[in-house]
Design a protein around this motif. Structure first.
Motif, PDB file in Angstrom:
ATOM      1  N   PRO A  73       0.826  -1.211   0.000  1.00 30.44           N
ATOM      2  CA  PRO A  73       0.000   0.000   0.000  1.00 30.44           C
ATOM      3  C   PRO A  73       0.863   1.265   0.000  1.00 30.44           C
ATOM      4  O   PRO A  73       1.854   1.354   0.708  1.00 30.44           O
ATOM      5  CB  PRO A  73      -0.787  -0.099   1.308  1.00 30.44           C
TER       6      PRO A  73
ATOM      7  N   GLU B  65     -10.453   2.627   0.329  1.00 32.40           N
ATOM      8  CA  GLU B  65      -9.667   2.639   1.569  1.00 32.40           C
ATOM      9  C   GLU B  65     -10.354   1.769   2.603  1.00 32.40           C
ATOM     10  O   GLU B  65     -11.375   2.193   3.156  1.00 32.40           O
ATOM     11  CB  GLU B  65      -9.514   4.069   2.083  1.00 32.40           C
ATOM     12  N   PRO B  66      -9.904   0.570   2.835  1.00 38.08           N
ATOM     13  CA  PRO B  66      -8.777  -0.086   2.167  1.00 38.08           C
ATOM     14  C   PRO B  66      -9.164  -0.513   0.753  1.00 38.08           C
ATOM     15  O   PRO B  66     -10.363  -0.644   0.456  1.00 38.08           O
ATOM     16  CB  PRO B  66      -8.509  -1.308   3.048  1.00 38.08           C
TER      17      PRO B  66
END
Length: 113
Positions: free
Chosen positions: A13, A57-58
């Motif tokens: 990420p 997100e996520p």
């Protein structure tokens, strides 16, 4: 991985990856993808028309395999799978990975491991 360890090929990420994820999903017009994983005798895949973006997100996507599919057990047991967004030159792939399709037979494939 759930324990925080990274595996080869896993995307880390970052702000740049988040932007790429968002841009890719923004350009995805249909809901048809090919989902693949490794089975005990090589790769298996199927056409999934249930694919959609779930969260930025996520970063999460959603796809729903049919439990009645002969290929379902491979995906239920898989640690990893790949979702392939098709290009115009791959219009024959949904038929290839349908229930009676030839799947990976005749394709030149390789793993990234």
């Amino acid at each position: 991985m759930a324990d925080g360890t990274m595996t080869e090929g896993e995307i880390i990420p970052s702000a740049e990856n988040a932007r790429l994820f968002r841009d890719a999903l923004g350009r995805f017009a249909t809901g048809v993808t090919e989902v693949t994983t490794m089975g005990p005798e090589g790769p298996v895949g199927f056409t999934a028309n249930s694919f959609s973006s779930l969260s930025l997100e996520p970063p999460l996507v959603l796809w729903s395999p049919a439990k009645s599919s002969q290929r379902y057990p491979f995906f239920a047991a898989a640690e990893h799978f790949a979702i392939h967004v098709l290009g115009q030159d791959q219009a024959d792939w949904p038929r290839r990975f349908s229930r009676q399709g030839e799947g990976f037979a005749g394709l030149d494939w390789r793993t990234n491991a």
